[in-house]
Design a protein around this motif. Structure first.
Motif, PDB file in Angstrom:
ATOM      1  N   LEU A 135       4.498   2.840   4.406  1.00 36.08           N
ATOM      2  CA  LEU A 135       3.635   2.043   5.276  1.00 36.08           C
ATOM      3  C   LEU A 135       4.241   0.645   5.397  1.00 36.08           C
ATOM      4  CD1 LEU A 135       0.178   3.159   3.788  1.00 36.08           C
ATOM      5  CD2 LEU A 135       1.290   4.000   5.874  1.00 36.08           C
ATOM      6  N   THR A 136       5.310   0.562   6.211  1.00 41.39           N
ATOM      7  CA  THR A 136       6.051  -0.698   6.316  1.00 41.39           C
ATOM      8  C   THR A 136       5.188  -1.834   6.855  1.00 41.39           C
ATOM      9  OG1 THR A 136       6.849  -0.017   8.513  1.00 41.39           O
ATOM     10  CG2 THR A 136       8.249   0.491   6.624  1.00 41.39           C
ATOM     11  N   GLN A 137       4.199  -1.503   7.687  1.00 49.84           N
ATOM     12  CA  GLN A 137       3.342  -2.550   8.260  1.00 49.84           C
ATOM     13  C   GLN A 137       2.463  -3.198   7.205  1.00 49.84           C
ATOM     14  OE1 GLN A 137       3.677   0.528   9.267  1.00 49.84           O
ATOM     15  NE2 GLN A 137       4.058   0.660  11.465  1.00 49.84           N
ATOM     16  N   LEU A 138       2.304  -2.538   6.061  1.00 49.88           N
ATOM     17  CA  LEU A 138       1.430  -3.062   5.014  1.00 49.88           C
ATOM     18  C   LEU A 138       2.203  -3.475   3.768  1.00 49.88           C
ATOM     19  CD1 LEU A 138      -1.496  -0.464   5.281  1.00 49.88           C
ATOM     20  CD2 LEU A 138      -1.266  -2.668   6.434  1.00 49.88           C
ATOM     21  N   SER A 198      -1.610  -7.999   0.337  1.00 52.14           N
ATOM     22  CA  SER A 198      -2.705  -7.717  -0.576  1.00 52.14           C
ATOM     23  C   SER A 198      -3.974  -7.493   0.244  1.00 52.14           C
ATOM     24  CB  SER A 198      -2.906  -8.871  -1.565  1.00 52.14           C
ATOM     25  OG  SER A 198      -4.012  -8.630  -2.407  1.00 52.14           O
ATOM     26  N   LEU A 199      -4.393  -6.235   0.341  1.00 51.40           N
ATOM     27  CA  LEU A 199      -5.540  -5.907   1.166  1.00 51.40           C
ATOM     28  C   LEU A 199      -6.847  -6.075   0.393  1.00 51.40           C
ATOM     29  CD1 LEU A 199      -4.340  -2.685   3.045  1.00 51.40           C
ATOM     30  CD2 LEU A 199      -4.335  -5.054   3.868  1.00 51.40           C
ATOM     31  N   GLN A 200      -7.815  -6.698   1.030  1.00 52.41           N
ATOM     32  CA  GLN A 200      -9.153  -6.837   0.470  1.00 52.41           C
ATOM     33  C   GLN A 200     -10.086  -5.747   0.994  1.00 52.41           C
ATOM     34  OE1 GLN A 200     -10.424  -9.124  -1.682  1.00 52.41           O
ATOM     35  NE2 GLN A 200      -8.519 -10.207  -2.005  1.00 52.41           N
ATOM     36  N   ALA A 201      -9.770  -5.202   2.168  1.00 53.48           N
ATOM     37  CA  ALA A 201     -10.621  -4.178   2.773  1.00 53.48           C
ATOM     38  C   ALA A 201      -9.763  -3.262   3.637  1.00 53.48           C
ATOM     39  CB  ALA A 201     -11.718  -4.825   3.615  1.00 53.48           C
ATOM     40  N   LEU A 202     -10.102  -1.981   3.649  1.00 50.34           N
ATOM     41  CA  LEU A 202      -9.457  -1.019   4.542  1.00 50.34           C
ATOM     42  C   LEU A 202     -10.373   0.182   4.708  1.00 50.34           C
ATOM     43  CD1 LEU A 202      -6.548   0.911   2.746  1.00 50.34           C
ATOM     44  CD2 LEU A 202      -8.181  -0.504   1.521  1.00 50.34           C
ATOM     45  N   CYS A 203     -10.375   0.755   5.925  1.00 53.90           N
ATOM     46  CA  CYS A 203     -11.227   1.914   6.186  1.00 53.90           C
ATOM     47  C   CYS A 203     -10.737   2.659   7.414  1.00 53.90           C
ATOM     48  CB  CYS A 203     -12.692   1.490   6.373  1.00 53.90           C
ATOM     49  SG  CYS A 203     -13.002   0.414   7.797  1.00 53.90           S
ATOM     50  N   SER A 255       0.837  -1.199   0.000  1.00 55.92           N
ATOM     51  CA  SER A 255       0.000   0.000   0.000  1.00 55.92           C
ATOM     52  C   SER A 255       0.870   1.246   0.000  1.00 55.92           C
ATOM     53  CB  SER A 255      -0.914   0.010   1.231  1.00 55.92           C
ATOM     54  OG  SER A 255      -1.800  -1.091   1.225  1.00 55.92           O
ATOM     55  N   ARG A 256       0.324   2.339  -0.548  1.00 50.40           N
ATOM     56  CA  ARG A 256       1.036   3.612  -0.587  1.00 50.40           C
ATOM     57  C   ARG A 256       0.134   4.710  -0.029  1.00 50.40           C
ATOM     58  NH1 ARG A 256       2.838   3.754  -6.840  1.00 50.40           N
ATOM     59  NH2 ARG A 256       3.296   1.524  -7.071  1.00 50.40           N
ATOM     60  N   TRP A 257       0.778   5.718   0.531  1.00 50.54           N
ATOM     61  CA  TRP A 257       0.095   6.873   1.096  1.00 50.54           C
ATOM     62  C   TRP A 257       0.317   8.054   0.167  1.00 50.54           C
ATOM     63  CZ3 TRP A 257      -3.519   8.777   3.853  1.00 50.54           C
ATOM     64  CH2 TRP A 257      -3.428  10.001   4.517  1.00 50.54           C
ATOM     65  N   PHE A 258      -0.784   8.655  -0.313  1.00 49.57           N
ATOM     66  CA  PHE A 258      -0.730   9.825  -1.181  1.00 49.57           C
ATOM     67  C   PHE A 258      -1.275  11.030  -0.412  1.00 49.57           C
ATOM     68  CE2 PHE A 258      -0.847   6.191  -3.939  1.00 49.57           C
ATOM     69  CZ  PHE A 258      -0.084   6.522  -5.051  1.00 49.57           C
ATOM     70  N   LYS A 259      -0.583  12.179  -0.525  1.00 53.75           N
ATOM     71  CA  LYS A 259      -0.971  13.372   0.233  1.00 53.75           C
ATOM     72  C   LYS A 259      -1.454  14.466  -0.712  1.00 53.75           C
ATOM     73  CE  LYS A 259       1.102  14.462   3.971  1.00 53.75           C
ATOM     74  NZ  LYS A 259       2.042  14.934   5.025  1.00 53.75           N
TER      75      LYS A 259
END
Length: 396
Positions: A151-154, A158-163, A126-130
């Motif tokens: 986001l080293t923890q991720l 392969s994430l199926q859900a996040l919120c 996953s990546r964080w965009f600002k």
């Protein structure tokens, strides 16, 4: 127009790639740079600035992610930000922002509710965009940049859900390999973790007050977690033949809020409601004949929306599950997401057919025939009283 060709409405646009995820941009919460703020202060008395502010609620932004994946099939992978003009009910012809993601497919996204940015999930991380907003508060000057914060923890997940929760202080993620993890945001400190091998997470949702988290896996019950104790407080069992697909808490802070669970049963989609105090099943209703592929609830808690693999959308009243409106063939393919705008005035939908659509939520019209009947009864009663009072007819 040639016979048989489908006319594309202004509220729909084709983006050239299958859309996997979508959401609304909280533009009013995105901070401007300090230089921009100084410019705004200098122009406080400008009538044009006041006019722009008054029109802000009619200029909305949507975020879309998807693509063709790793294969060299000519279909790009991209994140797109597009404008929606509420008065004309139209999506912008050209995206405000378009970011190519090379061979990485944007699969899921979570937009921070207070304007920090977007987490985008790809098949291998996953990546964080600002957000970056310079100059005046004009959405055409908005930029979205990859953050240097990793986001080293991720990573390699392969994430199926996040919120995010409502305040944006907690992030919940569920992976294909069966790992449920909840973090404090932005510190990414672990709150809870559960691993169930070969039982992927399908959906997640926080309660309105942020105290509870509902999680759905590919099999098993719907679990409800107490985030203060990081423990399971309820296992909401399936009945024979049911397959749970989605879960959403009602957006209410009172004691009457419920948990909605979408289930497939004999190839028909139904909505199940659960009491959030006793965690007992309190209702169930079949709403569509086709499998449901997308589901959501409006921020004001008044409406539910379900989307099907055939491209149809049904909007329902959350209190009685009566149909509010139906949009047949809103898309030509499977719906991948449904999201209400922050003010509950519009519904964003996306599909594998490469289209996004914004549907304005109109107030349901009252039954005019019923009102005329009421008036007719009143008029007849008045007439009968007049005739009787003047001795023109006998006592009834």
């Amino acid at each position: 127009m040639a016979r048989g060709r489908r006319e594309i409405e202004p509220c729909s646009k084709t983006y050239g790639f299958p859309i996997y995820c979508a959401g609304w941009v909280p533009f009013s919460h995105i901070p401007t740079s300090s230089a921009s703020q100084e410019n705004e202060n200098e122009n406080e008395g400008d009538d044009k600035g006041d006019s722009a502010a008054s029109d802000a609620s009619d200029k909305l932004l949507v975020a879309l992610g998807g693509g063709g994946g790793e294969g060299r099939n000519g279909v790009p992978n991209a994140l797109v930000i597009s404008g929606f003009d509420f008065p004309s009910r139209s999506l912008s012809d050209e995206p405000v922002i378009r970011i190519g993601t090379e061979s990485d497919l944007p699969y899921r996204m979570a937009i921070h509710p207070t304007g920090d940015g977007i987490i985008c999930s790809f098949p291998n991380g996953s990546r964080w965009f600002k957000w970056d907003l310079r100059g005046s508060r004009d959405y055409k000057k908005l930029a979205l940049n990859p953050s240097e914060e990793s986001l080293t923890q991720l990573e390699n997940v392969s994430l199926q859900a996040l919120c995010f929760n409502k305040e944006g202080s907690v992030l919940a993620t569920g992976s294909e390999d069966g790992n449920l993890r909840v973090f404090k945001w932005p510190a990414m400190e672990s709150i809870l973790s559960e691993v169930v091998d070969d039982n992927s997470i399908k959906d997640l949702d926080f309660s309105f007050d942020g105290k509870h988290l509902a999680s759905l896996r590919s099999s098993g019950p719907c679990r409800v977690w107490d985030l203060n104790s990081s423990s399971v407080i309820a296992n909401l069992a399936r009945e024979s033949g049911e397959i749970f697909r989605f879960c959403r808490f009602s957006c209410s802070s009172d004691d009457n809020q419920v948990l909605f669970v979408i289930a497939m049963h004999d190839d028909q989609g139904k909505i199940i409601t659960w009491n959030t105090t006793t965690w007992k099943r309190i209702g169930s209703k079949r709403v569509v004949k086709d499998p449901i592929s997308a589901f959501n609830i409006s921020p004001d808690g008044k409406l539910l929306a379900v989307g099907t693999i055939e491209g149809g959308i049904v909007v329902l009243n959350s209190k009685n599950l009566q149909v509010h409106s139906v949009i047949k063939k809103a898309h030509l393919g499977l719906l991948t997401s449904l999201v209400f705008s922050q003010d509950s005035r519009a519904l964003l939908s996306s599909s594998f057919d490469s289209t996004a659509r914004v549907t304005a939520i109109e107030a349901k019209k009252s039954n005019g025939l019923s009102m005329w009947l009421v008036f007719l009864v009143i008029i007849v009663a008045i007439l009968a009283y007049y005739l009787q009072s003047n001795g023109l007819i006998g006592n009834l």
